[in-house]
Structures are given as structure tokens and as C-alpha cells.
Design an enzyme around this catalytic site. Structure first.
Site, PDB file in Angstrom:
ATOM      1  N   ARG A 157       0.853  -1.188   0.000  1.00 28.32           N
ATOM      2  CA  ARG A 157       0.000   0.000   0.000  1.00 28.32           C
ATOM      3  C   ARG A 157       0.885   1.231   0.000  1.00 28.32           C
ATOM      4  O   ARG A 157       1.835   1.289   0.781  1.00 28.32           O
ATOM      5  CB  ARG A 157      -0.865   0.037   1.280  1.00 28.32           C
ATOM      6  CG  ARG A 157      -1.810  -1.114   1.450  1.00 28.32           C
ATOM      7  CD  ARG A 157      -2.233  -1.243   2.906  1.00 28.32           C
ATOM      8  NE  ARG A 157      -1.093  -1.514   3.788  1.00 28.32           N
ATOM      9  CZ  ARG A 157      -1.121  -1.431   5.124  1.00 28.32           C
ATOM     10  NH1 ARG A 157      -2.220  -1.059   5.743  1.00 28.32           N
ATOM     11  NH2 ARG A 157      -0.042  -1.704   5.837  1.00 28.32           N
ATOM     12  N   CYS A 264      -4.400   2.363  -8.511  1.00 28.85           N
ATOM     13  CA  CYS A 264      -4.651   0.916  -8.497  1.00 28.85           C
ATOM     14  C   CYS A 264      -6.128   0.544  -8.501  1.00 28.85           C
ATOM     15  O   CYS A 264      -6.637   0.085  -9.519  1.00 28.85           O
ATOM     16  CB  CYS A 264      -3.938   0.264  -7.317  1.00 28.85           C
ATOM     17  SG  CYS A 264      -2.141   0.277  -7.524  1.00 28.85           S
TER      18      CYS A 264
HETATM   19  N1  LIG Z   1       1.534   1.871  -6.593  1.00 25.65           N
HETATM   20  C1  LIG Z   1       1.117   0.854  -5.843  1.00 25.65           C
HETATM   21  O1  LIG Z   1       0.777   1.033  -4.658  1.00 25.65           O
HETATM   22  C2  LIG Z   1       1.052  -0.540  -6.395  1.00 25.65           C
HETATM   23  C3  LIG Z   1       0.812  -1.615  -5.523  1.00 25.65           C
HETATM   24  C4  LIG Z   1       0.738  -2.901  -6.047  1.00 25.65           C
HETATM   25  C5  LIG Z   1       0.853  -3.103  -7.407  1.00 25.65           C
HETATM   26  N2  LIG Z   1       1.048  -2.040  -8.243  1.00 25.65           N
HETATM   27  C6  LIG Z   1       1.168  -2.297  -9.668  1.00 25.65           C
HETATM   28  O2  LIG Z   1       2.535  -2.126 -10.010  1.00 25.65           O
HETATM   29  C7  LIG Z   1       2.677  -1.603 -11.329  1.00 25.65           C
HETATM   30  C8  LIG Z   1       3.491  -0.327 -11.270  1.00 25.65           C
HETATM   31  O3  LIG Z   1       2.760   0.634 -10.513  1.00 25.65           O
HETATM   32  P1  LIG Z   1       3.411   2.008 -10.026  1.00 25.65           P
HETATM   33  O4  LIG Z   1       2.411   2.659  -9.171  1.00 25.65           O
HETATM   34  O5  LIG Z   1       4.785   1.750  -9.512  1.00 25.65           O
HETATM   35  O6  LIG Z   1       3.512   2.775 -11.453  1.00 25.65           O
HETATM   36  P2  LIG Z   1       4.404   4.044 -11.822  1.00 25.65           P
HETATM   37  O7  LIG Z   1       3.725   4.677 -12.968  1.00 25.65           O
HETATM   38  O8  LIG Z   1       4.732   4.821 -10.599  1.00 25.65           O
HETATM   39  O9  LIG Z   1       5.775   3.405 -12.323  1.00 25.65           O
HETATM   40  C9  LIG Z   1       5.931   2.704 -13.516  1.00 25.65           C
HETATM   41  C10 LIG Z   1       7.358   2.954 -14.021  1.00 25.65           C
HETATM   42  O10 LIG Z   1       7.615   2.092 -15.148  1.00 25.65           O
HETATM   43  C11 LIG Z   1       8.439   2.808 -16.050  1.00 25.65           C
HETATM   44  N3  LIG Z   1       8.399   2.175 -17.363  1.00 25.65           N
HETATM   45  C12 LIG Z   1       7.418   2.184 -18.290  1.00 25.65           C
HETATM   46  N4  LIG Z   1       7.756   1.456 -19.350  1.00 25.65           N
HETATM   47  C13 LIG Z   1       8.979   0.948 -19.097  1.00 25.65           C
HETATM   48  C14 LIG Z   1       9.861   0.081 -19.808  1.00 25.65           C
HETATM   49  N5  LIG Z   1       9.534  -0.414 -21.006  1.00 25.65           N
HETATM   50  N6  LIG Z   1      11.046  -0.232 -19.252  1.00 25.65           N
HETATM   51  C15 LIG Z   1      11.375   0.258 -18.032  1.00 25.65           C
HETATM   52  N7  LIG Z   1      10.588   1.066 -17.308  1.00 25.65           N
HETATM   53  C16 LIG Z   1       9.397   1.408 -17.836  1.00 25.65           C
HETATM   54  C17 LIG Z   1       7.861   4.212 -16.001  1.00 25.65           C
HETATM   55  O11 LIG Z   1       8.779   5.172 -16.512  1.00 25.65           O
HETATM   56  C18 LIG Z   1       7.578   4.386 -14.519  1.00 25.65           C
HETATM   57  O12 LIG Z   1       8.678   4.960 -13.826  1.00 25.65           O
HETATM   58  C19 LIG Z   1       1.242  -1.437 -11.837  1.00 25.65           C
HETATM   59  O13 LIG Z   1       0.873  -2.597 -12.533  1.00 25.65           O
HETATM   60  C20 LIG Z   1       0.428  -1.311 -10.567  1.00 25.65           C
HETATM   61  O14 LIG Z   1      -0.903  -1.689 -10.763  1.00 25.65           O
HETATM   62  C21 LIG Z   1       1.183  -0.765  -7.775  1.00 25.65           C
END
Ligand SMILES: NC(=O)c1ccc[n+]([C@@H]2O[C@H](COP(=O)([O-])OP(=O)(O)OC[C@H]3O[C@@H](n4cnc5c(N)ncnc54)[C@H](O)[C@@H]3O)[C@@H](O)[C@H]2O)c1
Length: 437
Positions: A157, A264
């Protein structure tokens, strides 16, 4: 063997995972396509707000075990286990998830793999994605099946990301071989005695979406009760308190208010519905449409309540908005209910000034059309109506007398049911809240 780990995609999830894995003693190389983010991370600067994460990042960098790069070549040469943590946002104009970033990550990494390794998906994806990516990985990688896929969904979270990563409730491993299971068990061994569920790919993917669907449903359930309470002149706070004593129900996620947002829950339940439709199981999830609708109705109800307090129209009305982040202790404004309400009131002619302790920069970039204050007092100065929309502790502790001294009229809507209604009323405020008389 101490595996060398890489983390591909350093956003909210990836930075936390990389820094915490380094704290657990692994050598970790993080990668992102955003060069600016990588430069900041290598300088020990956190591009997001997450309590307690910066010292973990700094310690990792200082120890020499944690580094960040933009080079997939470097990542492929370095890693035994590659965690993929890129974003899976909602597609524009559709419910489905955009999985192109995760495909892009696998397409960039796979052709560079020249030795046996494990590629571990952590992003939240539609069920069936892992199977498709596993085939793609084997097809594109020069070492073929020696580059193996696993799925290990993440439950952290925001606001508690470090704690949740180092002390998870459970670990889910979607694997196709004993080797993959063994490697991941070794990686997570330093976490101690955490329940581990080993499954096929599809179940692992579904655990994550099912968990989010359940939490969203619980929040929308109590918000639906709030709608009924409003109609029946009952008090949803007391209702929720009484329900919470039943340990089959439990009190968490049972606080009525403005509903859920963020990067999310909203997009995950929509993607889940879209995927169920593709699988011919859409009937099973039609209730999530209602869960989403109840959630979005709370934002509309908030705007209505604010307009009511403003005397029926926002024209000539100044509205002070407390909160921009989708929840406290985060700077994340993705699908933020608070900003949704602020923007809607602006569209209806209100002069809106927003304040948030941490998310102001993100809010300014996304909504330059709104005004912003430098403090809570600054944002509500001259306001005819004050709205509390994100439950920051700083707002819970506001002094109704002090705030009353700067507003044009003592009227407040508590969108998170987090203020002491009596204290505000005794200070002469017209206090309203969602789901309460
Ligand atoms: N934020 C949360 O609390 C959370 C919790 C559990 C799961 N998730 C899941 O995790 C995943 C990421 O979420 P987030 O909140 O960290 O997203 P975010 O947007 O903060 O981060 C994603 C990152 O991936 C990078 N990226 C995109 N394409 C890329 C590539 N081809 N190669 C390398 N880097 C690349 C982006 O530049 C960005 O920095 C999602 O699927 C989300 O649903 C998020």
C-alpha cells in the site's frame, strides 16, 4: 547462492522493491526508461513521496549494493532474477488495462539474455498475461527456455510501502517449475516466516485483482450504506462502528466518505471486468460496475453538498479544498477523488484553492487551472465553503477557531468523516459530512 537482482520500472512499486531488496542484502540494479528519474535516484533523491523510503534508498546506494541505470544491456548482464514493475494503466477510453509497457519491457530485455535467469512479473495484469509473456520470453531470448517467467503479484500500500514490502501478509508465487519456486523462496527467505502460496500463473494474477475487487467492494458497500443513511436521516459513522464489532465483517476499509481513487483500485476493477468479459465470465463481475458507480457517485454527491452549502450555486463562491492526494501520506494524485471534486467545482463556476501537504507539485502540473495555497489556512482564506477531501493528520488536527478566523463563512464538508463534528459545531461551523445527518 546470492542472486543478483534487477528491478525494471522504478515507480512507486519498483523503487520500493529495489531499495528493500538491497536492504535485505542483495545486489540490486534498478532500470527505468525515464532518464531523469534514474539520475535523481542515483543521487539519493526520491522522485515520489513515500514515508521511510528515502533512508532505505540512501543506505542502499551508500552500501554500493543498489544502483540505477537506463541500460537494458547492463541489466541483462547483471541479473539472475529480473523483477518487472512497470505500469499497467487503464487504456484511454476503455476499461481494459494497457499492458504495452510490460510487453515493451520483456521485448527490450529478452533478446539480451545470454544465460539462465528468472524474469518475475510484479505488475498487476489481466489474467492470461503471464502465459502470453512466458511464450514471448522463450521466443525472443537467445537462451530459449533457460529464461523462465514467474508471476509474483505485489500487495503493498502506498503510505506503508516499506513496511508492507519487508513484512508482507503473504507472498504469492505463480510458477511453472520447481527451479523458479526455489529461486523465489531463496530471494524472500530473509523476510522470515511469511505465508507463501505457490500457484499456477492464472491464479497468481487473479489473487491480486480479486484482492483489489474485494477491498473496493467493501469501501463501496459502506458508501452505499451512507447513501441510504442520508435518505433515512441516519448516521453511517455509528452504523459502521456497530458493524465493525462483528469480526466476520471487521472495521477496516469500512469508513464511509469520498471513496477510493489512486493508481490501483479504480483501474484494476475496470480491467478485471474487461478481462472477465473477454473470458465470457462477465456476469460474475457485473457487481463491480455497481461498486465503481457507487464510488464515482460519492464525488458527485460531494459537489452537490458543497453547492448546497454555497447557497445553490458556485458563482461568486470561493471554495477552499484541503487535500489533493488520493490518500494521506502519498503524493499520488492518479484518479484522486479530491482533485476530481475540485475540478468539477471549478467547471461549475467556483473559485477553488487547493492545499495538500505533499501533493501540491503534482496537482499543479496536472491541473494548472486551479489555484493553490501554501498552507491549509492560506487555501481557506476568504472561503465561503471549506471541503476536507484527503484525510491528512494535519487536517484532522486543524483548529476550528483558527480556521474560522480566516474564512468568509464557517461552513465545512468533511469528505472523510475524520473531524470531530461536535468540536467544529461548537466553534460555530455549519458542519456536514457524507452519510450523516
Ligand atoms: N503503486 C502501488 O501502490 C502498487 C501496488 C501494487 C501493485 N502495483 C502495480 O505495479 C505496477 C506499477 O505501478 P506504479 O504505481 O509503480 O507505477 P508508476 O507509474 O509509478 O511506475 C511505472 C514505471 O515504469 C516505467 N516504465 C514504463 N515502461 C517501461 C519500460 N519499457 N522499461 C522500463 N521502465 C518502464 C515508467 O517510466 C515508470 O517509472 C502497476 O501494474 C500497478 O498496478 C502498484
Amino acid at each position: 547462492m546470492r542472486y543478483r537482482l534487477t528491478v525494471i520500472g522504478t515507480g512507486y512499486l519498483g523503487i520500493t522493491h529495489a531499495a528493500c531488496m538491497a536492504a535485505m542484502g542483495f545486489e540490486v540494479l534498478g532500470l527505468d526508461v525515464d532518464a531523469d528519474k534514474i539520475a535523481r535516484l542515483n543521487a539519493g533523491e526520491l522522485p515520489i513521496h513515500e514515508p521511510g523510503l528515502e533512508p532505505v534508498l540512501r543506505r542502499g546506494l551508500d552500501s554500493g549494493r543498489l544502483r540505477f541505470t537506463t541500460s537494458y544491456e547492463e541489466v541483462a548482464a547483471f541479473g539472475d532474477v529480473h523483477f518487472v514493475c512497470v505500469g499497467t494503466p487503464q487504456k484511454r477510453g476503455e476499461y481494459a488495462a494497457d499492458v504495452s509497457y510490460i510487453d515493451g519491457a520483456v521485448e527490450s530485455l529478452a533478446p539480451l539474455l545470454d544465460r539462465a535467469c528468472l524474469v518475475v512479473g510484479k505488475s498487476t495484469v489481466p489474467v492470461g498475461t503471464a502465459e502470453r509473456l512466458a511464450d514471448k520470453l522463450v521466443r525472443l531470448s537467445p537462451v530459449g527456455a533457460a529464461a523462465e517467467l514467474a508471476w509474483n503479484p505485489e500487495f503493498l500500500r502506498e503510505g506503508f510501502a516499506v513496511q508492507d514490502t519487508l513484512h508482507p501478509d503473504r507472498i504469492v508465487l505463480g510458477v511453472r517449475s520447481e527451479r523458479a519456486e526455489k529461486v523465489l523462496r531463496e530471494v524472500y527467505e530473509p523476510l522470515g516466516d511469511v505465508p507463501i502460496v505457490v500457484s499456477d500463473f492464472a491464479t497468481a494474477e487473479l489473487v491480486k485483482t480479486a484482492a483489489n475487487a474485494f477491498l473496493a467492494t467493501k469501501i463501496s458497500f459502506i458508501n452505499a450504506m451512507a447513501e441510504v443513511c442520508e435518505a433515512a436521516h441516519a448516521d453511517v459513522q455509528l452504523l459502521s462502528k456497530a458493524l465493525s464489532y462483528d469480526d466476520r465483517i471487521g472495521g477496516r476499509y469500512l469508513n464511509a466518505g469520498l471513496g477510493f481513487g489512486g493508481g490501483c483500485l479504480p483501474k484494476d476493477i475496470r480491467a478485471f471486468m474487461a478481462r472477465a468479459g473477454e473470458l465470457g465470465a462477465d456476469q460474475a463481475l457485473t457487481f463491480l460496475r455497481e461498486v465503481d458507480a457507487i464510488n464515482m457517485r460519492r464525488r458527485a454527491r460531494m459537489v452537490d453538498l458543497a453547492r448546497e452549502l454555497a447557497g445553490g450555486s458556485f458563482h461568486g463562491c470561493t471554495v477552499g479544498v484541503l487535500g489533493a492526494a488520493f490518500k494521506p501520506d502519498s503524493d499520488d494524485i492518479r484518479d484522486s477523488p479530491a482533485l476530481g471534486v475540485a475540478v468539477a467545482i471549478g467547471h461549475q463556476g467556483g473559485r477553488v484553492t487547493v492545499y495538500d501537504p505533499i501533493a501540491l507539485d503534482n496537482a499543479r502540473k496536472a491541473h494548472p487551472e486551479l489555484s493553490y495555497g501554501e498552507s491549509a489556512v492560506d487555501a481557506v482564506r476568504g472561503a465561503h465553503v471549506v471541503l476536507l477531501l484527503t484525510e491528512w493528520q494535519e487536517f484532522v488536527e486543524l483548529d476550528p477557531e483558527q480556521l474560522g478566523g480566516v474564512v468568509a463563512a464557517r461552513r465545512i464538508v468533511d469528505g472523510r468523516n475524520c473531524l470531530d463534528a461536535e468540536a467544529w459545531r461548537s466553534a460555530g461551523w455549519h458542519y456536514r459530512a457524507l452519510g450523516r445527518p
